[in-house]
Design a protein around this motif. Structure first.
Motif, PDB file in Angstrom:
ATOM      1  N   LYS A 155       5.617 -22.508  52.127  1.00  0.00           N
ATOM      2  CA  LYS A 155       5.460 -22.347  50.675  1.00  0.00           C
ATOM      3  C   LYS A 155       4.720 -21.051  50.327  1.00  0.00           C
ATOM      4  N   TYR A 160      11.723 -19.948  48.194  1.00  0.00           N
ATOM      5  CA  TYR A 160      12.711 -21.029  48.173  1.00  0.00           C
ATOM      6  C   TYR A 160      11.999 -22.382  48.212  1.00  0.00           C
ATOM      7  N   ASP A 161      12.582 -23.362  47.554  1.00  0.00           N
ATOM      8  CA  ASP A 161      11.975 -24.687  47.449  1.00  0.00           C
ATOM      9  C   ASP A 161      12.192 -25.464  48.751  1.00  0.00           C
ATOM     10  N   HIS A 163      10.789 -28.367  49.524  1.00  0.00           N
ATOM     11  CA  HIS A 163      10.482 -29.797  49.371  1.00  0.00           C
ATOM     12  C   HIS A 163      11.618 -30.659  49.944  1.00  0.00           C
ATOM     13  N   LYS A 165      13.199 -33.053  48.893  1.00  0.00           N
ATOM     14  CA  LYS A 165      14.327 -33.349  47.998  1.00  0.00           C
ATOM     15  C   LYS A 165      15.327 -32.211  47.967  1.00  0.00           C
TER      16      LYS A 165
END
Lengths: 221, 98, 1007, 417
Positions: A155, A160-161, A163, A165
């Motif tokens: 992070k 870029y995410d 996570h 999900k």
């Protein structure tokens, strides 16, 4: 525009780039992070920490270029590697081989270093038409990050995410990594692989050490 | 900072992964040698530069390295659509001179 | 304990934990939970600053981000100095050291203050522009004094010992502000399962509830806050960020949150910790629950210490247990501020009077005050405060209904504190950052967020909804809506929160309290405290014709302080509007820019500084270079060996040695950094023909060719050797710095212009290690470790390539030369680069194999007249200008990139600047690079320049200097003299010649 | 026009400043003018002033959509220098520099032009070659400048890290002592006041919606608020909107509008006495008289009329400043903002006749317009007065983009700020 009759095998220069001398005569290979001397560092490294880091050295890195509309290309890959080329942002694992989607006409395949040349040859024999295979094994390396805080280090490093999900196990993206770029692959719930270019690997290593300070860094050889 | 949908990666990405490459749909003249200096100058340098809807070429430079088009409002910075090279925009300005 | 204003109980401070700190050299005590401001007030410190222009004593006005006065220099050591810290936001820690920023010798006795009393009447807006002009020569002297007087705190003089960090966040819902509206928004969004971030600038969540006396569901509001926090903590996808200010709201719902991780702990972050972290957040939806700032009223001498915002007084009493005075006069335009008088009375101190500007106030709080017997003066205002370093009295007079004039006689009330409330201004700052204009709301007497295209919702005070029940309701609704918009199910409902409604009377729209004298003659009525902008100043600005609100702001500097006009801007607009007989919305609007509150440069830079400012790129042989004494040159991001000095050598000594050894025996260069692009496909050859100026159709397999690349304008931008590995397979090399650009160049043409061409481009720059051995002994050297390539000069010819093994490592060997010597470029997979390099040295000792860097490479190529793209070119030269017409094929059927461009009228005219060789008259003089050529060195300035020297060296091999340079029409001026005037007045004469100084027949590379 | 002076200020203070005159009138537009200047920024106002003062053409209107000096004049980082590489631009900017040097007195308005010098840093060998080349060219063009080494720079700027320990150590710099900064708003206001005094009508809140033409020649402008206003000649000086105006007149310009961002720190005590610019690490910085560190960098890569850019640009700029001045780590950034700059492919302006007769454009100053304000106004006034490009303006014709006679300040690594 494909009317080429010359076989790809002849019209493309293929080169076995690995030495064949063995034993004491075997030329020394140095992975991109060789200079960081992770072996020595790992001996003094803490046993526990939020992030564990390891270089997976000297794999065969093959770039495959071709069209997903080209059945022969897909079947050629399948025949040789035993895997289906994955769609956008996906990976495909088969035994020791793994293929990462890079772009609509590009995949990166990681294979055991010694097999890269033969696999390239086999694939070239198994297909014709408009495709390309490029051996880039010397030009990049794989850095494994794992541990409870690996995700936090990511992070800090990529916009870029990452996570769950949005980034499940098996997904792969190419994105900004600090001030360079990396192919980022999630290999497990708490483990990730970064594929970075050789010339940037020292920078990435420096960056990772700095970004990991607050979590504790464990270096593995 | 823009959030841009890459039609090749089929994913929203941060602007930092992209480069803007100027106005879209400026084909290279098929026969440059038949162009006058003025025509060649127009091709090289003269742009619509609209205040409002703009069709522009971007490249997913740190990503799939593919070029694609964006229709974007140059005042609000709203991205109206993205589409691949070779495709036509569906959102266009009502102004004739666009 | 000497905290004379600390009350015995109440508030959120920990009376068991005393903290000591220093202010202006004097030691004080505060409590855990204090801010610097509350601790100073607890200790009865009145004057915290001197004002910028008039040097007036100033005290603490507010309790938050809007504070204009209490702006301090903080830091116990030189390296940990922080300028301009807002005392109202800085949490107290043990050992904190802070000082006032202006005032000499100190804030209590300030010499400038005396000067300003005398000269202050001249310091109107615009006085700089009207004075200091004559004589012209004196301005720089005046300016020195102006500069010295300006500025608040000072920069540290030593480097920051702390580190800073960035982290990227992605959320479905970002809630800004953790007051009642924000907390309820976060709760409802979190319950849906959404990923939520809630951030608040304060040390703890709760916002106004932290000093509220209201109940929620029958419990004290602060208890509800704790429950809400506890519930939020149960959701794995909720991130709570206290001490975190959302500073910027950027396009497409990108936000920056500035988190102070260690500012509340000590001067320097504890070991291993980060001082501050900047969150870069991408939100699907944003809920702004930023609340409102109370507006002070503008009246005469409203800056005397002791004049405070009403709500701030309540905050100090209820949250910090500090009553900032003994005798209070409250002036208000609204009901809400009555609470301050009630709080003051509850704290056991005297409320002298409540001065309400409304003739007939009514509402629950008003009734409460009446019941408690507080003295209420209606239809009146405090028109002037009295006192020097502290209020000692106020003048009260009745005013007319619209608040424009004093109607009654003036009475004087003794007091030491004057709390004022002119109503509330919604904190619309963030909603303005993406160019949404706030909209004036007449009923609320304030700007509320205007239309926006962002995925943004608002709740609570920002909407001018000030009742607690409304805030909670709006928050819950906004949280639900945001979560729903982000794709979550929000059907599960939570029980509604019960709050006792408080009925409030209508507020009065009053900003500028009238005085018995006209504004221009009344004592100063401050609008922007930090920049000393007064009501008279604003009226003067409009009188002079600065009628746009932007003009007013710029002319008076209103809103340009570190508080960015949070307190003053609306009042200033109202005063400007009134003086022009306009309404506020007619006068304009107010636009706020990031940052909401200031952010350390360190936090903005994050880890991208020092060593990590920009990547350093290394070749596989880098370690060897370092160990062997190389100095490095930055080329793009690469660190390239520049030269390898031996002990005792000057740079020129080294270059002479490296150049000579190479031409006499053999030298070696690490050329790995050159860009390398693998090109495969049946149309590869066609593609090359289109992007290079020269022909590629007939290049045979196993052959290399040099190519020039131009833009569509015909100007050279890159060059390199491309080799034909197989019929459909090429390897292109580019300049080190141009690699990425060239690859993108190829891709853009392939993807957008010629997608029908079957070709793939892949970068292999990092994959190959490239080492060039050059010199007459290079063949011999190579032959020692390469036995499977026939190196015979007629078999393996110049511009050929071969595959084989070098030091047992498979290699591609190119017989190409950038030095003009017999040269081999050995390419091996980079994992073996250092190994092969070392093997070459093992065998090279007997040939005195000499490593050389970029500088020697430059000299050697210049001896041969080879260009370096980017050094000898500058984007304004086409191949003919470079004398490289031989590298342009006009016969190619396809109009290659650059062909049309270089045929434009200006590009074909004679007398363009052309690249030529230059031989100095004195062979030992090296013309400095960048020297400009003239024909007549005696011409007066401005002189007619013909071009400049692009490359210039002393050639040890030739024993004289060599240079290349541009000269207008130079290719037709061979043998003519040109002159290079130098900064020291000397002139260097040179003769125009061919740029090929050595071996013009090219024999050496063909041996 | 009331003459401004310290004594005058004192006199006014006796009457509590109640008797100051308006700095400019607020006139209704006439039906027709000799010249209409579209755009009331610094360049437009300067043009009007010099038309009246130098060419005696006083029947002039400046029409401004918003308020005077509210565009890039109000948004730039106020750097003034003339050390450009090519003769054409060097002469133009040096012309401006000479006007700057007497401007406060000429206008009787203190524009606070502070000749504190500008350093253009070099961090690589190629940077240094470019610097040598430029300084030599400047010198032979009569423009002050010298090349300094790291040690000399350290003496001039003690706050900067000139050691070898940085990622891109400072190798040297060009130094133009006559360069500096000025107070941007005052420039617009000073020109406006002086032009107004010479009879020029300054018409604010007047938006041009069309260029009125007859037989291919411009005869006036159509405005939203006042209908048609006629003129013999029309000059457009509308940075950030040039393309829009050109489109009204039916042609395109070789330029694109980009966001250019800037930022300031909180005010601090004097710590930086010169202007420092670095093209290589990509940032520039000066300290205003108010004490703010005024910081900027390059444009955002996309077209934009939003007066705001992307956050990473701000980050990179701050990182660059931290690379040069690590001691500023704890100093805080107060505000950021953006302007719209019209950039030409060769980073040089267009001062030119257009395909429409009697319509002239002065645009494309990119990131470097402020420093040129007096010069730009002076040569554009001459151009409008003569009906053809004046000598200094001639090389800056828009038609150079047809024949290829570009003046490429990019290639010369001229820091275009």
């Amino acid at each position: 525009m494909s009317d080429s009759t010359a076989s790809n095998v002849e019209s493309i220069a293929q080169m076995d780039q690995l030495p064949h001398k063995t034993g004491s005569l075997q030329p020394r290979a140095e992975s991109p992070l060789y200079h960081a001397d992770l072996a020595t560092l790992s001996a003094h490294s803490a046993d526990a920490g939020g992030v564990e880091i390891k270089e997976v050295k000297l794999l065969g890195h093959l770039v495959l270029r071709g069209s997903i509309e080209d059945a022969e290309f897909l079947s050629g890959v399948k025949e040789v590697l035993g895997l289906d080329l994955p769609g956008p942002l996906q990976s495909s694992l088969q035994g020791e081989f793994i293929a990462y989607w890079v772009s609509p006409n590009e995949w990166l395949v990681l294979v055991p270093g010694q097999q890269a040349f033969q696999l390239e040859r086999d694939m070239r024999s198994a297909m014709s038409g408009n495709f390309a295979i490029v051996n880039v094994s010397g030009g990049q390396t794989v850095i494994c990050l794992s541990g409870a805080n690996a995700v936090d280090v990511l992070k800090k490093s990529t916009p870029y995410d990452v996570h769950n999900k949005n980034f499940p196990v098996g997904k792969v993206v190419t994105s900004v990594f600090a001030k360079t770029q990396a192919l980022i692959f999630r290999s497990g719930p708490e483990s990730w692989e970064l594929i970075v270019r050789r010339s940037f690997s020292d920078y990435v290593w420096l960056w990772l050490q700095d970004a990991c300070i607050e979590y504790g860094l464990v270096i593995k050889d | 900072m823009f959030h841009i949908y890459c039609p090749h990666c089929e994913d929203h990405r941060e602007e930092e992964e992209f480069h803007a490459s100027g106005e879209a749909h400026i084909p290279r003249p098929l026969d440059p040698q038949s162009c006058s200096d003025e025509e060649w100058g127009e091709y090289l340098y003269f742009r619509k530069n609209p205040r409002g809807l703009h069709h522009e070429l971007w490249v997913h430079a740190v990503g799939c390295r593919k070029f694609f088009n964006i229709t974007r409002d140059t005042v609000t910075y709203e991205i109206k659509e993205v589409y691949k090279v070779g495709e036509k925009p569906s959102v266009t300005s009502s102004e004739k001179n666009q | 304990m000497t905290q004379k204003n600390r009350i015995q109980s109440g508030g959120r401070v920990d009376r068991a934990r005393a903290l000591s700190f220093k202010f202006n050299g004097k030691s004080y005590q505060g409590l855990q939970g204090d801010t610097v401001a509350s601790a100073l007030l607890a200790n009865g410190v009145n004057v915290v600053a001197r004002s910028f222009k008039y040097s007036r004593p100033r005290g603490i006005i507010s309790a938050g981000a809007e504070e204009p006065n209490a702006v301090l220099q903080m830091g116990a050591t030189e390296a940990t100095q922080v300028p301009n810290v807002r005392a109202t936001q800085q949490e107290l820690f043990d050992g904190l050291v802070c000082n006032s920023t202006n005032g000499w010798p100190n804030v209590d006795f300030d010499v400038m203050g005396i000067a300003a009393k005398v000269g202050g009447s001249m310091l109107t807006p615009g006085f700089y522009y009207k004075t200091f002009m004559y004589p012209q020569s004196m301005w720089s002297t005046y300016e020195k004094f102006i500069r010295k007087a300006a500025g608040l705190g000072r920069s540290p003089r030593e480097n920051d010992p702390d580190s800073y960090d960035h982290i990227h966040q992605h959320a479905d819902v970002v809630v800004v502000g953790a007051g009642p509206a924000g907390l309820s928004a976060a709760l409802s969004a979190a319950r849906s399962g959404a990923r939520v971030i809630i951030a608040d600038e304060q040390s703890e969540f709760g916002g106004s509830l932290l000093h509220s006396r209201e109940n929620i569901n029958g419990e004290p509001a602060a208890d509800w806050v704790q429950k809400a926090i506890a519930e939020l903590a149960t959701f794995p996808d909720v991130m709570m960020l206290p001490r975190s200010t959302v500073n910027g709201y950027h396009d497409h719902n990108f936000l920056t949150i500035h988190q102070r991780c260690a500012d509340h702990l000590s001067d320097k972050a504890p070991q291993g910790q980060i001082r501050q972290r900047l969150h870069r957040v991408r939100a699907k939806w944003v809920v702004l629950a930023t609340g409102a700032h109370e507006r002070p009223l503008v009246f005469a001498n409203n800056d005397v210490p002791g004049c405070m915002l009403a709500s701030a007084v309540s905050t100090y009493i209820n949250r910090y247990g500090v009553v900032p005075g003994k005798n209070l006069v409250l002036m208000t335009t609204n009901d809400h501020a009555y609470q301050t008088a009630l709080d003051w009375a509850d704290a056991g101190r005297k409320v002298v009077a409540i001065v309400d500007t409304r003739p007939n106030p009514e509402g629950d709080l008003v009734e409460d005050a009446k019941r408690r017997g507080l003295h209420i003066i209606t239809g009146s205002a405090v028109i002037e405060a009295h006192g020097g370093k502290r209020v000692n009295a106020v003048s009260v007079a009745s005013i007319n209904e619209n608040g424009e004039s004093v109607t009654g006689k003036i009475s004087r009330l003794q007091c030491d504190t004057l709390a004022s409330s002119g109503g509330w201004s919604p904190v619309v700052h963030l909603s303005c950052h993406t160019a949404s204009r706030p909209a004036w709301n007449d009923e609320a007497v304030g700007f509320v967020p205007g239309a926006t295209i962002q995925n943004q919702l608002t709740a609570g005070g920002i909407n001018a909804s000030y009742g607690l029940g409304d805030c909670l309701k709006e928050g819950t609704a906004a949280g639900n809506e945001a979560a729903m918009n982000a794709g979550y199910d929000v059907s599960a409902t939570a029980p509604e929160l019960k709050v006792e409604a408080i009925s409030e009377g209508a507020p009065m729209a009053l900003f500028h309290v009238p005085h018995s004298r006209p504004t221009s003659r009344a004592p100063k009525q401050f609008v922007d405290f930090q920049n000393d902008v007064t009501a008279a100043g604003i009226e003067l600005a409009t009188r002079e014709g600065f009628e746009s609100i932007e003009h007013v702001k710029r002319y008076t500097a209103m809103g340009f302080g570190t508080d960015q006009g949070k307190l003053g801007n609306i009042n200033g607009m109202a005063i400007a509007a009134k003086s022009m007989n306009k309404t506020i919305p007619e006068t304009g609007t107010t636009v706020y820019r990031p940052n909401y509150t200031p952010v350390s440069f360190g936090a903005i830079a994050g880890r991208h500084c020092k060593e990590l400012f920009d990547p350093k790129r290394f070749s596989a042989m880098h370690k060897w270079h370092s160990e062997n004494g190389a100095l490095f040159e930055d080329v793009g991001q690469w660190k390239r060996p520049w030269y390898y000095p031996k002990p005792g050598e000057s740079m020129q000594d080294t270059l002479d040695r490296e150049c000579k050894s190479t031409r006499e025996s053999v030298g070696i260069l690490d050329a790995s950094t050159l860009g390398k692009i693998d090109i495969q496909g049946k149309d590869a050859r066609e593609f090359l023909g289109r992007v290079y100026t020269n022909p590629w159709a007939k290049l045979a397999v196993g052959k290399c060719r040099y190519g020039l690349m131009c833009g569509e304008d015909g100007m050279v931008f890159d060059d390199g050797v491309t080799s034909c590995l197989a019929e459909n397979h090429f390897l292109m090399t580019t300049t080190t710095g141009g690699a990425a650009h060239v690859l993108e160049w190829l891709e853009i043409y392939h993807q957008t212009e010629w997608p029908e061409l079957e070709v793939f481009f892949n970068t292999v720059t990092d994959h190959w290690s490239t080492m060039t051995i050059s010199g007459p002994n290079s063949r011999k050297l190579l032959s020692e470790i390469c036995d499977d390539i026939d190196l015979d000069k007629d078999t393996f010819r110049f511009m050929d390539l071969r595959e084989g093994t070098v030091a047992d490592v498979p290699a591609r060997v190119y017989r190409i030369s950038f030095t003009g010597e017999l040269s081999y470029e050995i390419n091996v997979q980079a994992n073996y680069g250092l190994y092969v390099w070392e093997k070459l040295f093992e065998h090279g000792a007997k040939y005195n194999l000499t490593p050389y860097g970029t500088e020697t490479m430059h000299v050697l190529r210049a001896e041969k007249g080879f260009i370096i793209a980017g050094q000898d070119t500058d984007g304004s030269l086409h191949p003919y200008d470079l004398g490289m017409g031989w590298c342009v094929s006009v016969k190619k059927p396809f109009s290659f990139i650059g062909k049309r461009g270089m045929a434009r009228e200006d590009c074909v005219k004679p007398n363009r600047k052309q690249l030529v060789g230059l031989k100095t008259k004195d062979p030992l003089t090296v013309i400095p690079e960048g020297s400009q050529a003239v024909l007549d060195p005696t011409q007066p300035i401005p002189m007619t320049m013909l071009g400049h020297v692009t490359s210039s060296y002393y050639s040890a091999n030739l024993g004289h200097s060599i240079a290349m340079g541009l000269v207008r029409g130079g290719l037709d001026r061979m043998g003519e003299a040109v002159f290079y005037p130098q900064p020291d007045g000397s002139v260097i004469e040179a003769e125009i010649c061919s740029p090929v100084f050595l071996d013009p027949e090219g024999e050496r590379q063909n041996v | 026009m009331e003459k401004y002076s310290g004594f005058g200020l004192f006199t006014h203070s006796l009457s509590c400043h109640e008797n100051w005159q308006r700095v400019w009138r607020n006139p209704q537009p006439k039906k027709k003018y000799d010249v209409i200047i579209v755009g009331g920024g610094g360049h437009g106002l300067a043009t009007a002033y010099y038309l009246a003062k130098v060419h005696n053409i006083t029947n002039v209107a400046v029409v401004e959509k918003g308020y005077l000096g509210g565009g890039n004049t109000a948004r730039n980082t106020t750097i003034v220098r003339s050390n450009y590489l090519w003769d054409e631009s060097a002469h133009l900017y040096e012309h401006a520099m000479k006007l700057w040097e007497g401007l406060s007195q000429d206008l009787n308005y203190n524009v606070m032009f502070s000749q504190r010098g500008v350093l253009n840093l070099g961090h690589t060998l190629q940077d240094m070659r470019d610097i040598e080349r430029r300084v030599n060219a400047n010198r032979l063009n009569g423009i002050d400048g010298e090349v300094l080494d790291a040690k000399q720079i350290q003496e001039l700027v003690p706050a900067m890290d000139c050691s070898a320990n940085t990622r891109y150590p400072v190798m040297g710099a060009s130094w133009q002592p006559r360069a500096g900064v000025a107070r941007h708003d005052a420039v617009a206001w000073g020109y406006a006041r002086a032009a107004d005094a010479l009879g020029v009508d300054l018409i604010q809140q007047c938006e041009v919606v069309d260029i009125v033409t007859e037989d291919g020649a411009a005869v006036g402008v159509e405005t939203k608020q006042y209908g048609t206003i006629k003129a013999d000649r029309v000059g457009c000086v509308v940075a950030g909107n040039s393309g829009v105006l050109a489109k009204m007149a039916g042609f395109r310009l070789p330029l694109e509008s980009h966001p250019l961002q800037a930022l300031v720190s909180e005010p601090i005590k004097p710590v930086l006495d010169t202007v420092v610019m670095s093209n290589h690490v990509h940032g520039y910085i000066s300290q205003s008289d108010k004490g703010d560190l005024v910081i900027g960098a390059g444009i955002d890569g996309y077209n934009g009329y939003g007066q705001r850019g992307s956050y990473p640009t701000i980050e990179h700029t701050v990182q660059a400043i931290m690379e040069l001045f690590p001691i500023f780590s704890r100093v805080r950034m107060n505000r950021q903002w953006g302007g719209i700059v019209d950039t030409c492919p060769d980073a040089c302006p267009i001062i030119s006749a257009t395909p429409v007769e009697n319509l002239f454009f002065n645009c494309g100053w990119g990131t470097g317009g402020f420093k040129a304000t007096p010069g730009s106004g002076h040569v554009f006034a001459a151009t409008l007065a003569q009906g053809e490009a004046s000598k200094l303006a001639k090389p800056f014709s828009m038609f150079r983009f047809y024949d290829g006679s570009l003046i490429d300040e990019h290639g010369a690594a001229g820091v275009a700020h």
